[in-house]
Design a protein around this motif. Structure first.
Motif, mmCIF file in Angstrom:
data_model
loop_
_atom_site.group_PDB
_atom_site.id
_atom_site.type_symbol
_atom_site.label_atom_id
_atom_site.label_comp_id
_atom_site.label_asym_id
_atom_site.label_seq_id
_atom_site.Cartn_x
_atom_site.Cartn_y
_atom_site.Cartn_z
ATOM 1 N N VAL A 108 -35.325 9.276 29.560
ATOM 2 C CA VAL A 108 -35.267 10.537 29.931
ATOM 3 C C VAL A 108 -33.895 10.956 30.609
ATOM 4 O O VAL A 108 -33.153 11.983 30.418
ATOM 5 C CB VAL A 108 -36.442 11.057 30.524
ATOM 6 N N PHE A 109 -33.686 10.178 31.812
ATOM 7 C CA PHE A 109 -32.471 10.453 32.673
ATOM 8 C C PHE A 109 -31.355 9.994 31.588
ATOM 9 O O PHE A 109 -30.230 10.980 31.958
ATOM 10 C CB PHE A 109 -32.514 9.403 33.688
ATOM 11 N N VAL A 110 -31.210 9.159 31.042
ATOM 12 C CA VAL A 110 -30.075 8.920 30.264
ATOM 13 C C VAL A 110 -29.690 9.994 29.160
ATOM 14 O O VAL A 110 -28.651 10.456 29.027
ATOM 15 C CB VAL A 110 -30.247 7.513 29.362
ATOM 16 N N ALA A 111 -30.929 10.655 28.642
ATOM 17 C CA ALA A 111 -30.791 11.727 27.535
ATOM 18 C C ALA A 111 -29.746 12.859 28.411
ATOM 19 O O ALA A 111 -29.121 13.812 27.476
ATOM 20 C CB ALA A 111 -32.151 12.236 27.186
ATOM 21 N N PHE A 112 -30.301 13.137 29.566
ATOM 22 C CA PHE A 112 -29.170 14.114 30.121
ATOM 23 C C PHE A 112 -27.916 13.893 30.132
ATOM 24 O O PHE A 112 -27.127 15.074 30.396
ATOM 25 C CB PHE A 112 -29.760 14.298 31.898
ATOM 26 N N ALA A 113 -27.191 12.787 29.998
ATOM 27 C CA ALA A 113 -25.861 12.492 29.845
ATOM 28 C C ALA A 113 -25.449 13.001 28.636
ATOM 29 O O ALA A 113 -23.974 13.593 28.717
ATOM 30 C CB ALA A 113 -25.583 11.173 29.765
ATOM 31 N N ALA A 114 -26.103 13.421 27.689
ATOM 32 C CA ALA A 114 -25.299 14.152 26.471
ATOM 33 C C ALA A 114 -25.468 15.713 26.488
ATOM 34 O O ALA A 114 -24.973 16.196 25.559
ATOM 35 C CB ALA A 114 -26.207 13.536 25.487
ATOM 36 N N ILE A 115 -26.150 16.214 27.561
ATOM 37 C CA ILE A 115 -26.153 17.826 27.540
ATOM 38 C C ILE A 115 -25.209 18.178 28.653
ATOM 39 O O ILE A 115 -24.962 17.852 29.626
ATOM 40 C CB ILE A 115 -27.667 18.109 28.228
ATOM 41 N N PRO A 116 -24.343 19.288 28.139
ATOM 42 C CA PRO A 116 -23.246 19.942 28.781
ATOM 43 C C PRO A 116 -23.847 20.805 29.872
ATOM 44 O O PRO A 116 -24.835 21.588 29.477
ATOM 45 C CB PRO A 116 -22.579 20.696 27.882
ATOM 46 N N MET A 117 -23.487 20.741 31.066
ATOM 47 C CA MET A 117 -24.155 21.763 32.174
ATOM 48 C C MET A 117 -23.199 22.908 32.436
ATOM 49 O O MET A 117 -23.660 23.760 33.221
ATOM 50 C CB MET A 117 -24.143 20.704 33.465
ATOM 51 N N ALA A 118 -22.097 23.186 32.013
ATOM 52 C CA ALA A 118 -21.395 24.208 32.230
ATOM 53 C C ALA A 118 -20.049 24.046 31.044
ATOM 54 O O ALA A 118 -19.875 23.133 30.587
ATOM 55 C CB ALA A 118 -20.730 24.247 33.364
ATOM 56 N N PRO A 119 -19.218 25.267 31.138
ATOM 57 C CA PRO A 119 -18.116 25.278 30.101
ATOM 58 C C PRO A 119 -17.025 24.372 30.806
ATOM 59 O O PRO A 119 -16.924 24.160 32.036
ATOM 60 C CB PRO A 119 -17.520 26.851 30.090
ATOM 61 N N ALA A 300 -15.452 30.474 36.727
ATOM 62 C CA ALA A 300 -16.387 30.624 35.443
ATOM 63 C C ALA A 300 -17.406 29.481 35.106
ATOM 64 O O ALA A 300 -18.522 29.961 34.693
ATOM 65 C CB ALA A 300 -15.110 31.124 34.230
ATOM 66 N N ALA A 301 -16.885 28.424 35.176
ATOM 67 C CA ALA A 301 -17.847 27.114 35.004
ATOM 68 C C ALA A 301 -18.808 27.323 36.151
ATOM 69 O O ALA A 301 -20.165 26.780 35.689
ATOM 70 C CB ALA A 301 -17.021 26.085 35.054
ATOM 71 N N LEU A 302 -18.664 27.515 37.337
ATOM 72 C CA LEU A 302 -19.710 27.701 38.237
ATOM 73 C C LEU A 302 -20.610 28.634 37.863
ATOM 74 O O LEU A 302 -21.953 28.382 38.063
ATOM 75 C CB LEU A 302 -19.074 28.083 39.547
ATOM 76 N N VAL A 303 -20.220 29.835 37.497
ATOM 77 C CA VAL A 303 -21.102 31.114 37.147
ATOM 78 C C VAL A 303 -21.906 30.452 35.893
ATOM 79 O O VAL A 303 -23.116 30.898 35.955
ATOM 80 C CB VAL A 303 -20.214 32.311 36.761
ATOM 81 N N GLY A 304 -21.094 30.028 34.962
ATOM 82 C CA GLY A 304 -21.983 29.540 33.709
ATOM 83 C C GLY A 304 -23.001 28.538 33.972
ATOM 84 O O GLY A 304 -24.165 28.589 33.439
#
Length: 363
Positions: A108-119, A300-304
């Motif tokens: 589950v923790f490793v799966a988070f690695a493939a998810i983008p968190m901001a632009p 902008a990345a922080l707002v996103g």
């Protein structure tokens, strides 16, 4: 430089996971109390006082955190779990017993690695993508990691050396494998819509207008994936693997202390993971309706990121509210829903989506 950036990404992502898990833990306690007309945790830290004037503002904050149950839920409960005895049942392997919670939580923790968190943004001429593992087949990687978590719960049920643990492990394995089929078809449908397996590109294709969001092109896909996500996290009304009235605590009946806490943490991390997937696939990720954030700027990345986390928190709260609102399924109802309802619906949804996409491409 690249190693430093990667280290910072891992550190930030780990804190995001822990923050989401902590918030879900707190909301579970207080939300369930409100739904059941109880007060809930509100004692620890609520009566802290001091005669030292400079410390009074800090103690005021501490008292309110105590009244809201934050100290009780996130500090006292954690300390209590850490100090409890690590009990290992007689007649089982100590190593295998310890591997159960690790194998259940690590994917589950490793799966988070493939998810983008901001632009993506640029600092000092260096472009940084807020994604630990920016791989082209990110959605496939997430599905694979979700499949590996089955081994952890099955091992936990087996090494418990207890009939209730074994039944809970068998239920969990059957439930997770069954609902993964519908989840995989939902992912394939998303790939047909966006023509990519990269979650970052999926978000970019939803920019510009709220009507570009996946929820408008795939309302049935969202409905199916939302139900499947709740079943995969094994939370109510799909908590058959740990139904207290039948199996004590299910596959982690024979776990205590830190090992039990790891299972608990993993379940709430899964809620955050599926909320992230729903936000990225169906709600535009970090995109704001009718507002286009400038590319490459750190603010902008922080707002996103804040927008994305707001959507994730809302979806996580919705899952927890449903968990405390609906009664638990019977196991035959659970399996029938997965095999006889959600799987056929997801197959029909995929075929219709593919047909429409083909007609559009040819026209």
């Amino acid at each position: 430089m690249e190693l430093l950036i990667l280290g910072v990404k891992v550190f930030v992502l780990f804190n995001i996971i822990m923050g989401l898990s902590s918030f879900c833990t707190w909301f579970e306690r207080k939300g369930s109390a409100l739904i059941q007309n109880r007060i809930g945790a509100n004692r620890a830290g609520a009566y802290f006082t001091t005669s030292i004037a400079p410390l009074r503002p800090a103690f005021f904050v501490v008292r309110w955190l105590g009244i809201l149950g934050v100290i009780n839920t996130l500090l006292c409960d954690a300390v209590k779990a850490l100090l409890k005895e690590d009990f290992v049942p007689e007649g089982t392997s100590t190593v295998m017993h310890a591997l159960g919670p690790l194998l259940a939580v690590l994917p589950v923790f490793v799966a988070f690695a493939a998810i983008p968190m901001a632009p993506a943004f640029t600092i000092g001429g260096v472009t940084i993508l807020p994604q630990v593992a920016p791989i082209d087949s990110g959605l496939l990687f997430i599905l694979a990691m979700g499949s590996l978590a089955v081994y952890g719960v099955a091992m936990a049920g087996w090494t418990g050396n207890n009939k209730f643990s074994l039944l809970g492990g068998l239920r969990a394995a059957a439930q997770m494998v069954s609902y993964e089929l519908a989840m995989g078809l939902c992912f394939v449908t998303a790939v047909v819509i966006f023509q990519t397996l990269d979650p970052y590109q999926m978000v970019r294709q939803q920019a510009g207008s709220i009507f570009n969001w996946g929820i408008f092109s795939q309302p049935l896909g969202f409905f199916i994936l939302f139900i499947v996500g709740m079943a995969e996290t094994k939370r109510g009304p799909f908590d058959l693997p740990e139904s207290e009235s039948e199996l004590v605590a299910g596959y982690f009946t024979e776990y205590s202390g830190m090992k039990f806490l790891i299972f608990w943490l993993g379940e709430f991390a899964e809620i955050g993971l599926f909320s992230l997937l729903l936000a990225i696939l169906f709600f535009g990720g970090w995109e704001i309706p009718f507002i286009t954030l400038p590319e490459g700027l750190w603010w902008a990345a922080l707002v996103g990121h804040g927008v994305l986390m707001g959507k994730v928190i809302a979806l996580s709260m919705l899952q927890i509210i449903i968990r405390w609102t609906l009664p638990r399924f019977r196991f035959d109802q659970l399996m029938s829903l997965g095999w006889k309802v959600l799987l056929p619906l997801s197959m029909v949804n995929l075929m219709i989506t593919a047909a429409v996409r083909l007609v559009i491409a040819q026209g």
